[in-house]
Design an enzyme around this catalytic site. Structure first.
Site, mmCIF file in Angstrom:
data_model
loop_
_atom_site.group_PDB
_atom_site.id
_atom_site.type_symbol
_atom_site.label_atom_id
_atom_site.label_comp_id
_atom_site.label_asym_id
_atom_site.label_seq_id
_atom_site.Cartn_x
_atom_site.Cartn_y
_atom_site.Cartn_z
ATOM 1 N N TRP A 31 33.374 -9.168 61.445
ATOM 2 C CA TRP A 31 32.292 -8.671 62.319
ATOM 3 C C TRP A 31 32.749 -8.879 63.765
ATOM 4 O O TRP A 31 33.144 -10.008 64.128
ATOM 5 C CB TRP A 31 31.040 -9.501 62.022
ATOM 6 C CG TRP A 31 29.812 -9.128 62.788
ATOM 7 C CD1 TRP A 31 29.349 -7.876 63.063
ATOM 8 C CD2 TRP A 31 28.875 -10.038 63.368
ATOM 9 N NE1 TRP A 31 28.179 -7.951 63.766
ATOM 10 C CE2 TRP A 31 27.862 -9.262 63.971
ATOM 11 C CE3 TRP A 31 28.777 -11.426 63.419
ATOM 12 C CZ2 TRP A 31 26.785 -9.834 64.626
ATOM 13 C CZ3 TRP A 31 27.702 -11.985 64.070
ATOM 14 C CH2 TRP A 31 26.719 -11.190 64.669
ATOM 15 N N LYS A 65 18.260 -8.779 57.242
ATOM 16 C CA LYS A 65 18.499 -7.678 56.298
ATOM 17 C C LYS A 65 17.626 -7.824 55.053
ATOM 18 O O LYS A 65 16.948 -6.892 54.662
ATOM 19 C CB LYS A 65 19.964 -7.640 55.867
ATOM 20 C CG LYS A 65 20.952 -8.074 56.907
ATOM 21 C CD LYS A 65 21.251 -7.027 57.940
ATOM 22 C CE LYS A 65 22.120 -7.625 59.027
ATOM 23 N NZ LYS A 65 22.640 -6.701 59.973
ATOM 24 N N ASP A 95 29.033 -17.522 56.635
ATOM 25 C CA ASP A 95 28.085 -16.570 57.208
ATOM 26 C C ASP A 95 27.440 -15.825 56.039
ATOM 27 O O ASP A 95 28.112 -15.077 55.321
ATOM 28 C CB ASP A 95 28.838 -15.606 58.140
ATOM 29 C CG ASP A 95 27.881 -14.697 58.902
ATOM 30 O OD1 ASP A 95 26.689 -14.661 58.558
ATOM 31 O OD2 ASP A 95 28.337 -14.014 59.842
HETATM 32 C C1 LMR Z 1 26.112 -5.228 62.097
HETATM 33 O O1 LMR Z 1 27.216 -5.705 61.825
HETATM 34 O O2 LMR Z 1 25.941 -4.028 62.360
HETATM 35 C C2 LMR Z 1 24.904 -6.117 62.105
HETATM 36 O O3 LMR Z 1 25.280 -7.402 61.741
HETATM 37 C C3 LMR Z 1 24.122 -6.060 63.333
HETATM 38 C C4 LMR Z 1 24.817 -6.636 64.522
HETATM 39 O O4 LMR Z 1 24.170 -7.415 65.228
HETATM 40 O O5 LMR Z 1 25.971 -6.333 64.787
#
Ligand code: LMR
Length: 396
Positions: free
Chosen positions: A127, A244, A209
């Site tokens: 992420w 989510k 996470d």
């Molecule tokens: C995402 O990866 O799109 C979600 O976890 C929302 C975010 O805050 O990035």
């Protein structure tokens, strides 16, 4: 004073949603931010959340501040949900946080300020907010390769080799409990066991996470990786979010659980986490935590929640199948069946940055730069358009 400030680059995920909102093409499709959408393209409030809110409205007696750690009933329910109802909660420093991002940030600040660790390992890819969060707290980030060179599956041996050869005692390792973001590619239970063993032998700290609990295969199934870690680690950190699985995105509700080996250490850790939270957001907002506590603490509401969660999970799986079917029907110049093994909201398409740009500019199909597609944004009205556009992008 401010004229010397130059523009910063937009956020790789939220920035795209801003661009999407400004796009006036009617055929545009937003497959960027990880938000569940139903067949009508709406992100609904769960029925069970509405019910819980009605009850809260009736019985809420005060809006006074919560303590720094948050709402005790929310914390108790979160520990039971994530760790199991028989877990010794005296071993957990538990904090309600404004979203999973804050849970990660508070964990990182605690690790840095208490000199527990100075380095965090991240999967490559991960992420995009992970490196920013840990670096903002003053931790160094290192990466291990997570995917095979063709980017279709987990490269478990590469991951293990990097951690084994370059990991040091005291390093933290950020792991996605399920529904890996952005790849949707998860470890098998056996791989989790092997990884848990390696980290334990090397004295490395799992930092889990858990943003997508319930979106993979189910609540119990999605905890399997974590239970392998729990069997081999007394100390670990879990950041779990209700954005989510409860659809409580804008309520910003999550929990940070820091597991220690004994009650005295828990108190010590807790006192230090409080020193991180207080000068930051002081104490968390009540409403989202109260909803979660109301639902998880009531058998009937909890069953309803699990059923609504299953509807979201099943829809995403069915859409993923439809997308692969449509891609094949349009004669995609690539075999996309690997998407069928991916879990959770995202499909990692393997599209190049050039192809991703082309999709956005030429077709109004917005996906994240890494090639991540939010499958939940696809529905029967746009699936064909998305599949056709991807097939065309492959020719670019
Ligand atoms: C995402 O990866 O799109 C979600 O976890 C929302 C975010 O805050 O990035």
């Amino acid at each position: 004073m401010f004229e010397s400030v130059s523009a910063a680059p937009p956020d790789p995920i939220l920035g795209l949603s801003e661009a999407f909102n400004k796009d006036d093409r009617p055929e545009k499709v937003n497959l960027t931010i990880g938000v569940y959408c139903d067949e009508q393209g709406r992100t609904p409030v769960l029925e069970v959340v509405k019910k819980a809110e009605t009850r809260l409205l009736e019985k809420e007696a005060t809006k006074t501040y919560l303590g720094i750690a948050g709402l005790p009933s929310f914390l108790a329910e979160s520990m039971a949900l994530v760790l199991g109802s028989d877990f010794d909660t005296g071993r957990v420093a538990a904090f309600q946080t404004p979203g999973g991002t804050a849970a990660l940030r508070v964990a990182a600040e605690f690790l840095a300020s208490s000199h527990c660790t100075s380095r965090v390992w991240l999967s490559q890819p991960t992420w995009p907010n992970h490196p920013s969060i840990f670096q903002a707290a003053g931790l160094r980030t290192e990466t291990y390769n997570y995917l095979t060179p063709d980017r279709t599956a987990v490269d478990f041996s590469a991951m293990m080799e990097a951690l084994e050869q370059q990991g040091r005692a005291g390093d933290a390792v950020c792991l996605h409990a399920c529904c890996h973001n952005p790849t949707g590619a998860d470890l098998t239970v056996d791989q989790w066991a092997e990884l848990a063993e390696l980290l334990s032998q090397r004295g490395m700290l799992p930092l889990v996470d858990f943003a997508y609990l319930g979106f993979g295969d189910g609540l119990q199934e999605d905890r399997q990786g974590l239970s392998q870690l729990l069997q081999r680690h007394e100390e670990l950190i879990v950041c779990t979010s209700y954005s989510k699985n409860f659809g409580l995105y804008s309520e910003r509700v999550a929990a940070l659980l820091i597991l220690t080996s004994n009650h005295v250490t828990t108190e010590n850790v807790s006192s230090n986490v409080k020193r991180v939270v207080r000068p930051n957001y002081s104490n968390p907002p009540r409403h989202g935590g109260a909803i979660v506590a109301e639902v998880l603490g009531d058998n009937q509401l909890r069953q309803q929640w699990e059923a609504e969660l299953a509807v979201m999970r099943d829809r995403i799986n069915s859409v993923r199948h439809q997308l692969v079917e449509r891609l094949q029907a349009h004669g995609a110049a690539k075999d996309f069946r690997f998407l069928l093994h991916q879990k959770g909201m995202f499909s990692f398409s393997g599209l190049s940055p050039l192809q991703v740009d082309w999709l956005r500019k030429e077709k109004g199909v917005y996906i994240v730069g890494s090639g991540r597609i939010n499958v939940a944004g696809i529905n029967s009205r746009n699936v064909d358009y998305v599949a056709r556009s991807i097939c065309e992008a492959l020719q670019v």
